[in-house]
Design a protein around this motif. Sequence first.
Motif, PDB file in Angstrom:
ATOM      1  N   ALA A  28       0.914  -1.081  -0.041  1.00 26.56           N
ATOM      2  CA  ALA A  28       0.030  -0.018  -0.034  1.00 26.56           C
ATOM      3  C   ALA A  28       0.894   1.377   0.027  1.00 26.56           C
ATOM      4  CB  ALA A  28      -0.890  -0.087   1.195  1.00 26.56           C
ATOM      5  N   TRP A  29       0.610   2.306  -0.904  1.00 24.51           N
ATOM      6  CA  TRP A  29       1.178   3.343  -1.050  1.00 24.51           C
ATOM      7  C   TRP A  29       0.327   4.648  -1.094  1.00 24.51           C
ATOM      8  CZ3 TRP A  29       6.595   3.761  -1.381  1.00 24.51           C
ATOM      9  CH2 TRP A  29       7.382   2.373  -1.735  1.00 24.51           C
ATOM     10  N   GLY A  30       0.591   5.747  -0.093  1.00 20.52           N
ATOM     11  CA  GLY A  30      -0.032   6.691  -0.168  1.00 20.52           C
ATOM     12  C   GLY A  30       0.984   7.833  -0.653  1.00 20.52           C
ATOM     13  N   LEU A  31       0.206   8.496  -1.874  1.00 24.38           N
ATOM     14  CA  LEU A  31       0.912   9.452  -2.584  1.00 24.38           C
ATOM     15  C   LEU A  31       0.489  10.850  -2.395  1.00 24.38           C
ATOM     16  CD1 LEU A  31       1.264   7.575  -5.953  1.00 24.38           C
ATOM     17  CD2 LEU A  31       2.941   7.607  -4.174  1.00 24.38           C
ATOM     18  N   ASP A  32       1.417  11.878  -2.127  1.00 25.20           N
ATOM     19  CA  ASP A  32       0.764  13.237  -2.217  1.00 25.20           C
ATOM     20  C   ASP A  32       0.602  13.705  -3.519  1.00 25.20           C
ATOM     21  OD1 ASP A  32       1.006  13.340   0.815  1.00 25.20           O
ATOM     22  OD2 ASP A  32       2.964  14.116   0.647  1.00 25.20           O
ATOM     23  N   MET A  33      -0.496  14.537  -3.707  1.00 20.39           N
ATOM     24  CA  MET A  33      -0.547  15.298  -4.912  1.00 20.39           C
ATOM     25  C   MET A  33       0.299  16.139  -4.874  1.00 20.39           C
ATOM     26  SD  MET A  33      -4.693  15.750  -5.464  1.00 20.39           S
ATOM     27  CE  MET A  33      -4.525  17.171  -6.475  1.00 20.39           C
ATOM     28  N   PRO A  34       1.002  16.699  -6.208  1.00 23.55           N
ATOM     29  CA  PRO A  34       1.906  17.984  -6.212  1.00 23.55           C
ATOM     30  C   PRO A  34       1.267  19.122  -5.408  1.00 23.55           C
ATOM     31  CG  PRO A  34       1.519  16.768  -8.422  1.00 23.55           C
ATOM     32  CD  PRO A  34       0.514  16.202  -7.451  1.00 23.55           C
TER      33      PRO A  34
END
Length: 237
Positions: A28-34
């Motif tokens: 599971a990966w949580g990615l920040d929006m730019p």
Amino acid sequence: MVILLHQVPLSCRQFERAIPVLGDFCRAWGLDMPGYGMSPAPPGPLSLQEYARRMIGAIDALGAERFALAGLETGVALGAEIFRQVGANRVSHFIAMAPPPVDSVGRQAFIDDIGEPRKVDGTHALPVWQRLQRRWGEDTDNATLRMAFTETNNVYGRYHWGMKAFADYDYADALRGISCPTVVLSGELDSMLPHAPAVAALIPQAQHIVVPGGRAPLVSIERNRFADVIGDFVGRA
């Protein structure tokens, strides 16, 4: 692999309680929006299509050829645009958590509630806290509220950029184009629940799952029940 897309104006920190539980059966990966969380800000507001293009670049950098997408609130629209750009060959499952309304009146009210930054003179802080309490309930635990409050204030001058992208985006049309197995996930006590059936009706393969007694945000307050739904849906490695 499950890619987690946060709501505006927060960051992937809103998944920090859920990721260890999801990690029992998936990557599971949580990615920040730019421009949110730890992600550097672009020179100015982007379109949702450009946000999605940049997020796909991050997903590619993780080496994810095929993955499930799980979006929360505005993250649902971002996920729909990612799907539009990469297709069902790469997106195996789609999870729409607490999706924003698709009707014009509800959608506008949702956008207006986030609003735009005010003069930073100290008085700007209370409306942010009050909005979070309206959204999740006044009895939401302080740790969750503090996280959301902090993440909003960390990007206060640009926190509305992602919402502007959502406001300019044809969200309903993007939902109609999702052609992989989909779950629309709601908590029974979540104020966003009334909007979910209309969202599910637009997605050809969607089922609507309501967590009994579930409170918002499910990803933190109900993290184990949230993870169980995801595990049952995408399969447990």
